[in-house]
Each structure stands twice: as C-alpha cells, then as structure tokens.
Design an enzyme around this catalytic site. Structure first.
Site, PDB file in Angstrom:
ATOM      1  CD  GLU A 115      -5.652   5.914  62.281  1.00 46.08           C
ATOM      2  OE1 GLU A 115      -5.420   5.118  61.353  1.00 46.08           O
ATOM      3  OE2 GLU A 115      -5.173   7.047  62.332  1.00 46.08           O
ATOM      4  NE  ARG A 126      -6.265  -0.470  52.761  1.00 47.15           N
ATOM      5  CZ  ARG A 126      -7.401  -0.013  53.295  1.00 47.15           C
ATOM      6  NH1 ARG A 126      -8.472   0.124  52.536  1.00 47.15           N
ATOM      7  NH2 ARG A 126      -7.482   0.296  54.566  1.00 47.15           N
TER       8      ARG A 126
END
Ligand code: AMP
Length: 188
Positions: free
Chosen positions: A111, A74
């Site tokens: 994460e 992204r």
C-alpha cells in the site's frame, strides 16, 4: 480486558466488535495519507492475543495444516503462536538477504511502497498444506506474492488468515481462488 470466548461462528460478530475496540488507528503513519491499524494495543490486552490465536486455532483445526507461514515483520507475532496452537511447524518469510541458506524470492507492491520477500527453498516439502498468516490484509499484494512463493516450492495454500482486513482496499480480489479469512473487518 476482553471477555473470554469459546469461539464459534455465532459469536464471531460480537468477538470482532470487542477486538476492534483494542485496535488503535494512527493517521499519517508511516507517511501522510495512510491510516495505520496498530495491533500493539490489542497485543498488550490481557486476553487480546489469546482470543485471536484461539479463534485462528478454531478456524483451522480441521484444515489438516502441515505448516504455518508468517510474513515479516508483524506476521511473526501471530503465525508462530497459531502454529503452536495447531501443533505444526512455522516457516518465516523474510525481507531480502536475511535468510542464511538458499532462498526463493518474490517482488511485490505494498500500500505504501514496493519490496521483496524470501523463503528458504527447503522450508516447504512438495504437497505440504500451508496456512499463510499476517496481521493486516490491505491491498493483498504481499499475501498474493507469498502464496506464489509457497506454490513455487510445491506447497498447497489451504488458507490465508488475517487479524484485520481493510475491505475498502479489496485485497481479496488479489487472492481469488484461496480460502481467505479475517477476524476483524473495516468496511471503510
Ligand atoms: P498489502 O500487501 O497491501 O496487503 O499490505 C499488507 C502488509 O502491509 C501487512 O503485512 C501489513 O502489516 C502492512 N499494512 C499495509 N497497510 C497497512 C495499514 N493501513 N495498517 C497497518 N498495516 C498495514
């Protein structure tokens, strides 16, 4: 649709609130327990992308950036547009085994998992001032790893910029010593 802004520090809070409304929060993606901040809803807004890129341009126009480096995937949406706006080159940092020439590699923790990233060894000249751009600052592991890559190649990280920062994950602590900027923050 967003209002048009001539971005300065005084309007950043107002800008942040408007941009925040364009970001969709998707629970349990890509796995249970993760709240995913989806920027595709911002991108499709007529002025959402332009407002983000203009804000980055204004933030870094005096930073004498030589190169903007974007992180797959992204980061590739924003970093080349920031490079264009600043009138400098773009360097892609890619997932392993995608780049054709000699690469430098770094491993990092996400994460939600672990991964590695690579950059072409000749992508950055020693002494070049590099701006690192990504969509979301979560735990900071990815961006910290990318800063290491830049420095291994002799580059100087002059800024690390994000569209979204998840304050509650304290990603900034992994980026101590760097100039960290985000347009939109989520305190919790
Ligand atoms: P981190 O290394 O934890 O800072 O993760 C940063 C990278 O993972 C960014 O490139 C983001 O695109 C992605 N990411 C991590 N957590 C999220 C989240 N909750 N929502 C959207 N993207 C995320």
């Amino acid at each position: 649709m967003l209002r048009c802004y001539n971005v300065g520090v005084s309007v950043l809070n107002e800008l942040m609130d408007d941009l925040k409304r364009l970001i969709r929060q998707v629970p349990d993606f890509p796995k249970p327990g993760i709240l995913f901040y989806d920027i595709t809803t911002l991108l499709k807004d007529r002025t959402g992308l332009k407002t983000v890129i203009d804000a980055f341009r204004d933030r870094y126009r005096d930073a004498q950036v030589d190169m903007v480096l974007g992180i797959e995937a992204r980061g590739f949406i924003f970093a080349p547009a920031v490079a264009y706006a600043l009138g400098v080159g773009f360097v892609p940092v890619r997932k392993p085994n995608k780049l054709p020439a000699a690469t430098e590699r770094v491993e990092y923790t996400l994460e939600y998992g672990t991964d590695a990233l690579e950059v072409h060894k000749d992508a950055i000249e020693p002494g070049q001032k590099v701006l690192v751009v990504d969509d979301v600052l979560a735990t900071g592991g990815t961006a910290a790893a990318v800063c290491q890559l830049v420095e291994r190649l002799g580059g100087r990280v002059v800024g690390v910029g994000f569209v979204v920062e998840l304050d509650f994950l304290h990603g900034r602590s992994k980026l101590a010593g760097y100039d960290v900027f985000s347009l939109i923050q989520y305190p919790q």
